[in-house]
Enzyme design. Sequence first.
Site, PDB file in Angstrom:
ATOM      1  CG  ASP A  13      -7.470  -7.883   3.008  1.00 23.53           C
ATOM      2  OD1 ASP A  13      -7.137  -8.925   3.599  1.00 23.53           O
ATOM      3  OD2 ASP A  13      -7.169  -7.644   1.827  1.00 23.53           O
ATOM      4  CG  ASP A  14      -8.407  -2.839   4.754  1.00 24.89           C
ATOM      5  OD1 ASP A  14      -7.232  -3.158   4.488  1.00 24.89           O
ATOM      6  OD2 ASP A  14      -9.189  -2.362   3.912  1.00 24.89           O
ATOM      7  CG  HIS A 133      -3.295  -1.560   2.623  1.00 29.60           C
ATOM      8  ND1 HIS A 133      -4.636  -1.893   2.592  1.00 29.60           N
ATOM      9  CD2 HIS A 133      -3.258  -0.191   2.698  1.00 29.60           C
ATOM     10  CE1 HIS A 133      -5.366  -0.803   2.655  1.00 29.60           C
ATOM     11  NE2 HIS A 133      -4.561   0.253   2.711  1.00 29.60           N
TER      12      HIS A 133
END
Length: 301
Positions: A13-14, A133
Site C-alpha cells: 500500500d501507499d 486508504h
Amino acid sequence: MPQSRMQLVVTGDDFGYCARRNQGLVECFLSGGITTVSLLVNGSAAPQAAELAKRHNIPIGLHANLSEGVPVCSGLQLSSLVDHRGLFHGKMGFRRCLERGQLCLTQVEMELRAQVRRFIELTGQHPQHMDGHQHVHVLPGVRGVFAQVLSDLSIPFTRVPVEAGLHSCPWIPPPLRSFYSQVERDALDSIPVFTKYSLRWPDAYLGLSTMGQNMSVSSLQRALSHALSAQSPAGPPLSAELMVHPGYPSLPGEGGCGEGPDDFSRSAERQHELTVLTDPGLDALLQREGVQRCSFRDLRS
C-alpha cells in the site's frame, strides 16, 4: 514442494507517498516480496510511482484516499470532505464527520471518480483493483458509493479486511484492537453490498495483525495458519490478500498527500516490513505451506 494450498496476493500500500516509499516498494517487488501495489494518486510522489510501475511492469491498483491530504477533484477544495485548511479530515475525523451526517456522499463519489481518472492519466491503464486508504471504503454509506463506482468502471477486485485470528492477538494495544474490530464489523456489513455489485475479493485477508513492528516470519506463519484453517481439504487453493507497507522512512517534510508525512511513515516500521518481506526465511515458509504468491490478475480464472 507441497501441493498449492493458497494463492497469495501481497499488496504494498501507499505507493506514491514519497520517493523513499517508492524505492522500498520497487525493491520489495523486484525481490519477490510483494506482487502488486496500491497507488495513492494524491501522493506527492505519485507521478514517479506510476513511471516506476511502468518501467518494472508492476501490477498496480488504486488506493482510494478520502482521509489524508488534499482532494484530487478540483471542485472539492471547499466541500464537506475537507476542513478549513482544505485538507481531508483524517482517519478518525472522516469517521466522525460521517457518523454526524456531515459528509455529502455525492462529493464522495465525485472524488472517487476523479481519483480513478487521475490513476488512468498517470498509469495509462485502469486499476486492476481498488481498495481504501485507512479502510474508508467499507464505512457505512461510503461502501455503496464505492461499489457503484467500481461497478460502473469495471474494476473487478476490492478488499474486505476481515482477518481470521485477529481477536487472539495480545500484542495489539487496546485502542488499535478496538479500531480493528470496528473495521471488521464495517467490512462484514460491506459484503452484501459488494456482492450486489458483483465485486470480487480474495477468500481470506491478512495484514492487520502483522503491521509494522508486529511483522515477523513467525507472525506471518500464524496469520497464514489461521487463514488456511478454513480451507476445505478437497477444495481448490484458497485465495488471500496480505496487506503490507514496506519502504524506507519518510524524511521530515518530504512526502505525504499534501500535509507532509505522518508518524508511521517517518518511523522505522516501514523498513522493518521491507526486511521481513525479503527474508529468505519467509520464502522457505511459503514453500513449506504450499503458498504461491501472485497478483490479482492471476485470480481471474
